[in-house]
Design a protein around this motif. Sequence first.
Motif, PDB file in Angstrom:
ATOM      1  N   ALA A 116       1.942  -0.323  -1.484  1.00 37.50           N
ATOM      2  CA  ALA A 116       3.140   0.390  -1.017  1.00 37.50           C
ATOM      3  C   ALA A 116       3.711  -0.242   0.245  1.00 37.50           C
ATOM      4  N   LEU A 117       2.877  -0.955   1.001  1.00 35.14           N
ATOM      5  CA  LEU A 117       3.370  -1.639   2.194  1.00 35.14           C
ATOM      6  C   LEU A 117       4.320  -2.774   1.831  1.00 35.14           C
ATOM      7  N   VAL A 118       4.228  -3.239   0.585  1.00 36.39           N
ATOM      8  CA  VAL A 118       5.050  -4.364   0.136  1.00 36.39           C
ATOM      9  C   VAL A 118       6.383  -3.902  -0.429  1.00 36.39           C
ATOM     10  N   ASP A 119       6.369  -2.813  -1.235  1.00 34.50           N
ATOM     11  CA  ASP A 119       7.603  -2.403  -1.921  1.00 34.50           C
ATOM     12  C   ASP A 119       7.991  -0.952  -1.658  1.00 34.50           C
ATOM     13  N   GLY A 120       7.402  -0.348  -0.639  1.00 33.12           N
ATOM     14  CA  GLY A 120       7.748   1.032  -0.330  1.00 33.12           C
ATOM     15  C   GLY A 120       7.159   2.052  -1.288  1.00 33.12           C
ATOM     16  N   GLY A 121       6.206   1.650  -2.125  1.00 33.76           N
ATOM     17  CA  GLY A 121       5.522   2.580  -3.011  1.00 33.76           C
ATOM     18  C   GLY A 121       6.089   2.664  -4.414  1.00 33.76           C
ATOM     19  N   GLN A 122       7.069   1.812  -4.759  1.00 36.44           N
ATOM     20  CA  GLN A 122       7.655   1.882  -6.108  1.00 36.44           C
ATOM     21  C   GLN A 122       6.625   1.592  -7.182  1.00 36.44           C
ATOM     22  N   GLY A 141      11.826  -8.492  -6.606  1.00 37.88           N
ATOM     23  CA  GLY A 141      10.796  -9.352  -6.026  1.00 37.88           C
ATOM     24  C   GLY A 141       9.713  -8.562  -5.322  1.00 37.88           C
ATOM     25  N   SER A 142      10.091  -7.509  -4.610  1.00 39.85           N
ATOM     26  CA  SER A 142       9.093  -6.711  -3.895  1.00 39.85           C
ATOM     27  C   SER A 142       8.194  -5.948  -4.868  1.00 39.85           C
ATOM     28  N   PHE A 143       8.784  -5.465  -5.974  1.00 44.22           N
ATOM     29  CA  PHE A 143       7.989  -4.757  -6.990  1.00 44.22           C
ATOM     30  C   PHE A 143       6.978  -5.711  -7.614  1.00 44.22           C
ATOM     31  N   GLN A 144       7.406  -6.926  -7.957  1.00 45.19           N
ATOM     32  CA  GLN A 144       6.500  -7.900  -8.548  1.00 45.19           C
ATOM     33  C   GLN A 144       5.409  -8.318  -7.566  1.00 45.19           C
ATOM     34  N   ALA A 145       5.783  -8.454  -6.284  1.00 43.01           N
ATOM     35  CA  ALA A 145       4.780  -8.811  -5.277  1.00 43.01           C
ATOM     36  C   ALA A 145       3.732  -7.712  -5.146  1.00 43.01           C
ATOM     37  N   ALA A 146       4.179  -6.453  -5.165  1.00 38.66           N
ATOM     38  CA  ALA A 146       3.242  -5.329  -5.085  1.00 38.66           C
ATOM     39  C   ALA A 146       2.336  -5.289  -6.311  1.00 38.66           C
ATOM     40  N   MET A 147       2.893  -5.601  -7.477  1.00 35.89           N
ATOM     41  CA  MET A 147       2.106  -5.610  -8.711  1.00 35.89           C
ATOM     42  C   MET A 147       1.006  -6.671  -8.642  1.00 35.89           C
TER      43      MET A 147
END
Length: 275
Positions: A116-122, A141-147
Amino acid sequence: MKLHIVPARAGLEWVRLGIRVFWRQPMALAALFFMTMAAMSLATMLPLVGPAVALGLLPSATLAMMVAAADASQDRVPTPALLLVAFRTGKQRLNHMLTLGALYAVGFLGLMGLSALVDGGQFARVYLGGEPLTREMAESGSFQAAMWLSLLLYVPLSLLFWHAPGLVHWHNVPPVKALFFSIVACLRNFGAFTVYGLSWMGVFLGAGVVISLLVTMLSAIGLGAGMAGGIMVATAMMLAAMFFSSVVFTFRDSFDAPHHDHGDSSAAASPEQDS
């Protein structure tokens, strides 16, 4: 309890044994797997604590499939009662399994918190079922990075808990020691587990190709999409049940067979050698 070091080719044998033992009792093992998934799904419906409770049930669900596969390998028919096997082997083991489940829930939710620190928890909200996945979100990009961060962090979490349910159940090892012995066993047998993982990837990819061709053929002759969807879901469930059926063989070859006291109710489900 002694750790065994196995050759890399053992990973392929674990996959073979998992598939073979599933086909010894396909209905019983598939039904038990479905019931474990249904129980976890129902747990998620609990207000506020649902997702955490469902995560806490995963070690017990894994143990149920391990015991069921051990039974099937010895030509015994697994029964739905195995769904509660983690809670029927004495107060001490029950407490250990409950602790193990709580530790897994904390670990997984902590992993989601870091993502969640990467994409705000999405990604966490989508994965835990609180938000539908959209195309725009998936391409973010942020969602993929969090994944990818979650997948990377899940590897050590998975290794910590891989053997832990079996160590608690069959060897009565306390939860923290079980986690330590589990990750050590996985790392010491890294070659075998690498072959095991790659082999299962091959099985899933191969099955996916076959099912895709079958769905295409069904569509070509005018059969509805509902049938195709049903085949895909049934195949996915069957493959997942085979995978969980193979876990007990990774445990059996990594540790000495347990020595039970007279009258120990868990002795009947010991993971002895497959014939």
